[in-house]
Design an enzyme around this catalytic site. Structure first.
Site, PDB file in Angstrom:
ATOM      1  CG  HIS A  69      35.564  25.609 -36.884  1.00 44.46           C
ATOM      2  ND1 HIS A  69      36.565  25.400 -37.812  1.00 44.46           N
ATOM      3  CD2 HIS A  69      35.904  26.753 -36.226  1.00 44.46           C
ATOM      4  CE1 HIS A  69      37.457  26.375 -37.718  1.00 44.46           C
ATOM      5  NE2 HIS A  69      37.078  27.212 -36.764  1.00 44.46           N
ATOM      6  CD  GLU A  70      33.615  28.776 -33.878  1.00 44.61           C
ATOM      7  OE1 GLU A  70      34.403  29.047 -32.949  1.00 44.61           O
ATOM      8  OE2 GLU A  70      33.813  29.143 -35.057  1.00 44.61           O
ATOM      9  CG  HIS A 129      38.355  27.374 -32.024  1.00 43.94           C
ATOM     10  ND1 HIS A 129      39.702  27.386 -32.309  1.00 43.94           N
ATOM     11  CD2 HIS A 129      37.725  27.787 -33.155  1.00 43.94           C
ATOM     12  CE1 HIS A 129      39.869  27.803 -33.570  1.00 43.94           C
ATOM     13  NE2 HIS A 129      38.689  28.043 -34.101  1.00 43.94           N
ATOM     14  CG  HIS A 149      43.164  24.145 -28.388  1.00 50.16           C
ATOM     15  ND1 HIS A 149      43.655  24.918 -29.409  1.00 50.16           N
ATOM     16  CD2 HIS A 149      44.248  23.587 -27.802  1.00 50.16           C
ATOM     17  CE1 HIS A 149      44.978  24.826 -29.428  1.00 50.16           C
ATOM     18  NE2 HIS A 149      45.355  24.025 -28.465  1.00 50.16           N
TER      19      HIS A 149
END
Ligand SMILES: [Zn+2]
Length: 697
Positions: A484-485, A488, A491
């Site tokens: 998940h991290e 980010h 991105h």
């Protein structure tokens, strides 16, 4: 004298990476004071009436001039989060009020607004690249929502509302925390602990001892409350804690901790604020900077999801009731039985041990697996690299193109430490942008390359009984967190936008920013990835398929019920901020009951006071935004299903399209445009329903 100290201040070195090898707490005050002063001087210069409002005379110097403060303060904030020793905490807290005041003033400096408005009205505007037009539009939007266009006589009222709202939000959480702390249940009879795990009993015993008492003390804090609701065989104990938890900060407790009036006042003020800004209600204000277009659109979205999940939720409840009756002897399923009976049902049906799963996710394998996913999906290479670090635990990597050109770099700080803030998070150290003039010569292509921090709180490797270092192993949830991290992270790192305010995660709508992170989570459930990503810590064996199948089945356990619960909260939040009049006859609880009649399959007791502890919307940033959780899940599941349709989770052209249309463009265009460009159609809830086992695959 001052300039001497400053010349050598590592916080003022912006030539490359943060100087973690040199920076000391004593550097903070002189550096930040200096940067605040410089930023203030710049703003005075840029808001001069005689200054022409153009991109190059105003917008660009403003972004350039504010970046050093953001970067230096970012380093201080980072160290405060990962190395929270007294000296850093003190250095951070000493400057925090000043920094916060600066940014608050910046948001209220309507001379800046006037300059942006002049750019928007100028002939130059149409010639600007769309990313820059968007930056100007974002600025105008944020200033408008901060009251910039109000008539002068209304501005003081607007300001007073903002201030009162901030203090009401703080009071709401304080009441909730105090009410949570005010309750405890002392159990004297060991028989009442039946079913509770040993570590929970020990913690309860220690808590009682700290009070100088015998027995076991249970509280409403999660590590005590949740295991009781989940495991305690004693129905009396569950019921007692449930009731106390459900009525926190309400009229059933001490009057000074009752949130009833605060809720009413917050809703009134939000409504007044919205009307001052020219909107019908607060939900409309909340949606302005979000991806969702209108209240009606979000309502339709939530009701569509509720309708589709409903048959599955009804089936979940019927199963649970039947199980509770026949297997647990519970003739009626009370609210305080739900978590308990669910846990028993889950165990009976999909029994597997978290501990067993954890033995397969060894650190080196997981990282290698994660890196391979990124390299394959986005056609990049990841390599270890060198940088000054803040702790020996930390590792540093670079992302390159296949031909070896630098794209970005990131720090990976995996392990929990006493001085590290809890949880996991991604943060930016450096953002991509066209390099500032003074550094341009040193950057081969004139672009400042992005740098990210990835932080987790996992257990470190331990030395076993034979004195050998045993690799760290992660739970599956921890692996999901890491992915998940990293979502980010990519991105932020894989953006190709050169204007900082819309590069990477900058300028991305709040309800779309979780798309890449939730997207990456899917790879932790991808069978084509898992055997490569796992090796049992003792045997080296990959995760067996049979164990994976159990994990998958447990993943979708009660997904219908869970979905409706989230929809209930989201719908309540949205209607409360749009279709509810705080001064009217109908109470907040009346509205909640209406929502429950519409969507809930399990209705809590009449005395339940859910709103009184709904701090997401009354004390957090989620007012008229709670729907975002499901919204982003729908987007990410729908994006992932494009890979499934293409036949592979690593389909090359789909991966390239995800990189080009979603990640690389960052906030430079509306998220819906990025989604449409990637998916070729509007989002639908089908992929999420399928993934959750609510549509036949
Ligand atoms: Zn996230």
């Amino acid at each position: 004298m001052t300039s001497c100290i400053l010349a050598d201040n590592p916080l003022l070195d912006f030539s490359d990476l943060p100087r973690f090898d040199r920076v000391r707490p004593d550097d903070v005050e002189p550096a930040i004071t200096h940067l605040l002063g410089e930023a203030r001087k710049l703003i005075v210069r840029l808001t001069d009436d005689d200054l022409a409002a153009t991109w190059s005379s105003f917008a660009e110097p403003l972004t350039d001039g504010l970046e050093p403060l953001a970067r230096a303060w970012g380093v201080v904030g980072h160290l405060h989060a990962v190395n929270d020793i007294p000296a850093w905490r003190e250095a951070y807290n000493r400057m925090l009020p000043e920094v916060a005041r600066f940014y608050a003033e910046l948001g209220q400096n309507f001379k800046l607004f006037a300059k942006y408005r002049a750019i928007a009205a100028s002939r130059e505007f149409a010639q600007l690249p769309t990313a820059r037009q968007r930056i100007v539009e974002h600025e105008l939007r944020d200033f408008r929502l901060a009251g910039a266009e109000l008539a002068d006589e209304l501005k003081p009222r607007f300001q007073a509302i903002s201030e009162e709202l901030a203090s009401l939000a703080a009071k709401f959480s304080e009441n909730l925390l105090d009410a949570t702390n005010a309750f405890s249940e002392l159990v004297g009879d060991e028989g009442e602990l039946s079913g509770l795990p040993e570590d929970v009993r020990q913690a309860a015993r220690a808590a009682a001892e700290r009070d100088g008492k015998g027995g076991w003390k249970f509280t409403l804090h999660m590590p005590s409350y949740l295991p009781v609701m989940q495991y305690a065989d004693s129905r009396r104990l569950r019921a007692a804690l449930y009731r106390a938890f459900a009525t926190r900060a309400s009229e059933f407790g001490p009057p000074e901790l009752d949130n009833t009036q605060l809720i009413r006042r917050i809703l009134e003020l939000r409504r007044e604020e919205a009307q001052l800004l020219g909107y019908a209600n607060f939900a409309e204000v909340s949606l302005v900077p979000k991806m969702a277009d209108s209240v009606a659109q979000v309502l339709t979205f939530l009701r569509d999801l509720a309708g589709k999940a409903r048959p599955f939720a009804e089936r979940d409840v019927a199963e649970l009731r039947a199980f509770a009756r026949t297997e647990l002897g519970l003739a009626t399923l009370e609210a305080w039985d739900v978590a308990y009976a669910s846990e028993k049902l889950l165990q009976q049906r999909y029994a597997f041990s978290e501990h067993e799963v954890k033995q397969y996710f060894t650190e080196d394998k997981v990282l290698a697996g994660l890196f391979r996913v990124i390299e394959t999906l986005f056609s990049v290479r990841l390599k270890p690299d060198h940088a000054p670090l803040w702790h020996d635990d930390v590792r540093f990597f670079r992302i390159e193109t296949p031909t070896g050109d630098l794209i970005g770099r990131f720090y990976l700080d995996l392990y929990a430490r006493e001085t590290k803030r809890g949880g996991a998070w991604m943060d930016e150290a450096v953002s991509r942008r066209r390099a500032r003039a003074e550094f341009r010569a040193a950057t081969p292509d004139g672009i400042q390359k992005p740098v990210a921090y990835l932080n987790c709180n996992f257990a470190r490797p331990l030395v076993d009984n034979d004195g050998k270092l045993r690799p760290a192993t992660f739970t599956h949830d921890e692996v999901i967190t890491l992915f998940h991290e990293t979502g980010h992270g990519v991105h932020h790192l894989l953006t190709r936008v050169d204007d900082l305010p819309v590069a990477g995660i900058h300028g991305v709508e709040w309800d779309a920013v979780e798309l890449p992170s939730q997207f990456m989570e899917n790879y932790c459930w991808e069978w084509s990835v898992l055997p490569e990503m796992t090796a049992h810590v003792d045997t080296g064996e990959a995760l067996p398929r049979a164990l994976f199948d159990k994990m998958l089945a447990a993943r979708n356990f009660q997904s219908g019920m869970q979905t409706l619960r989230q929809v209930e909260f989201a719908l309540f939040d949205l209607l409360l901020h749009s279709a509810f009049d705080p001064a009217g006859e109908r109470s907040v609880l009346d509205l909640l009951n209406e929502v429950r009649r519409e969507v809930a399959v399990i209705v809590p007791p009449e005395w339940h006071r859910f709103p009184h502890s709904f701090s997401h919307i009354f004390a957090g940033g989620y007012a008229a935004g709670y729907y975002s959780y499901k919204w982003a899940e729908v987007l990410s599941a729908d994006c992932y299903s494009a890979f499934e349709e293409a036949g592979s989770a690593f389909d090359r052209t789909t991966g390239e399209r995800f990189l080009n249309e979603i990640l690389a463009v960052g906030g430079s265009r509306p998220a819906i445009d990025s989604f449409l460009a990637f998916r070729g159609r509007a989002p639908t809830v089908d992929a999420l329903l399928r993934r959750s086992g609510m549509i036949a695959a």
